[in-house]
Design an enzyme around this catalytic site. Sequence first.
Site, PDB file in Angstrom:
ATOM      1  N   CYS A 145     -11.375   2.661  -0.912  1.00 16.28           N
ATOM      2  CA  CYS A 145     -10.026   3.332  -0.470  1.00 16.28           C
ATOM      3  C   CYS A 145      -9.795   2.506   0.858  1.00 16.28           C
ATOM      4  O   CYS A 145     -10.485   1.977   1.732  1.00 16.28           O
ATOM      5  CB  CYS A 145     -10.219   4.699  -0.228  1.00 16.28           C
TER       6      CYS A 145
ATOM      7  N   CYS B 168      -3.818  -1.120  -1.961  1.00 15.55           N
ATOM      8  CA  CYS B 168      -4.007   0.315  -2.292  1.00 15.55           C
ATOM      9  C   CYS B 168      -5.150   0.504  -3.419  1.00 15.55           C
ATOM     10  O   CYS B 168      -4.399  -0.192  -4.560  1.00 15.55           O
ATOM     11  CB  CYS B 168      -2.698   0.901  -2.549  1.00 15.55           C
TER      12      CYS B 168
ATOM     13  N   HIS C  38      -8.749   3.329   3.807  1.00 10.62           N
ATOM     14  CA  HIS C  38      -8.929   3.937   4.881  1.00 10.62           C
ATOM     15  C   HIS C  38     -10.628   3.851   5.209  1.00 10.62           C
ATOM     16  O   HIS C  38     -10.905   4.166   6.324  1.00 10.62           O
ATOM     17  CB  HIS C  38      -8.539   5.517   4.770  1.00 10.62           C
TER      18      HIS C  38
ATOM     19  N   ASP D 238       0.781  -1.061  -0.051  1.00 10.97           N
ATOM     20  CA  ASP D 238      -0.015  -0.151  -0.039  1.00 10.97           C
ATOM     21  C   ASP D 238       0.982   1.191  -0.012  1.00 10.97           C
ATOM     22  O   ASP D 238       2.128   1.096   0.355  1.00 10.97           O
ATOM     23  CB  ASP D 238      -1.011  -0.325   1.220  1.00 10.97           C
ATOM     24  N   SER D 239       0.240   2.323  -0.234  1.00 13.72           N
ATOM     25  CA  SER D 239       1.064   3.747  -0.227  1.00 13.72           C
ATOM     26  C   SER D 239       1.359   4.042   1.077  1.00 13.72           C
ATOM     27  O   SER D 239       2.188   4.839   1.318  1.00 13.72           O
ATOM     28  CB  SER D 239       0.094   4.883  -0.998  1.00 13.72           C
TER      29      SER D 239
ATOM     30  N   GLU E 252      -6.708   9.324   9.453  1.00 14.16           N
ATOM     31  CA  GLU E 252      -5.480   9.188  10.009  1.00 14.16           C
ATOM     32  C   GLU E 252      -5.753   9.990  11.299  1.00 14.16           C
ATOM     33  O   GLU E 252      -4.713   9.851  12.382  1.00 14.16           O
ATOM     34  CB  GLU E 252      -4.387   9.582   9.054  1.00 14.16           C
TER      35      GLU E 252
END
Length: 270
Positions: free
Chosen positions: A189, A77, A191, A14-15, A157
Amino acid sequence: MSGSACDRPIGVFDSGVGGLTVVRALMERLPLESIVYFGDTARVPYGVKSVATIEHFTGQITEFLLQREVKMLIIACNTMAAVAADVVRRLAGEVPVLDVIEAGARAAVASTSSRRIGVIGTPTTINSNAYARRMHELDPSLRVYSQACPLFVPLVEEGWLDHPVTRLTAQEYLRPVLAEEIDSLVLGCTHYPLLKPLLRDVAGPGVRMIDSALTTAEFAAERLQRENLLAAGSRRAAYRYVVTDVPLRFQTIGERFLGRSLGVVERVDW
Ligand code: DGL
């Protein structure tokens, strides 16, 4: 592959920290599997970067994980899956490659009865139209309504999973897709699974949430079985985490994504 090849780890990347939602789902679905996770924390976020840049970064990460002799690669990702999955498949050769978009698209098509599906993701994922394209290949009669939600990544985050600011932001982002009377919403996504309770509230009971982390784990289980690659369970699963920036932030935020402590995090210096 031989017996020992089955004991090789799965490479998940993932990024940054977000792909740990996929790792969490894999740990639950496939507890015997070892995992090497790569998070490109020095260069995150990818979701606002150009296709050429993302392809370049994705190629580097793929090569890194192939050198670690992974038995399967999972693109956790959504942004990388949207614009650079071909790069990964080209480099991977015989090593099977799974990605969150394939998994999420299939799950959404299976879930919808009204054939009206919403997709939310980073700007690069949404601009690529990758989810809509894949879903249309599976069912050309679908209506797909997409919305970029760039503020969600920093809000998650920050840990604002049930914060009035996040709720207002979600109401604003979801308004146009909800107006289209969708019955399924793809959380496109890494997140967004953490926002599931809030998004459920905002979208109401008529909209099913498609969490590609869970579907990807299910896909991984099927594929490992099909390719005779399931870990034999002769050893305990080992988890390794590799990042490109100093690990402190990854460690703190990562435990929230993973729902357990991370253990050792290694840093590569590129
Ligand atoms: N991992 C990215 C995704 O799933 C989100 C974070 C980023 O923009 O890099 O699209």
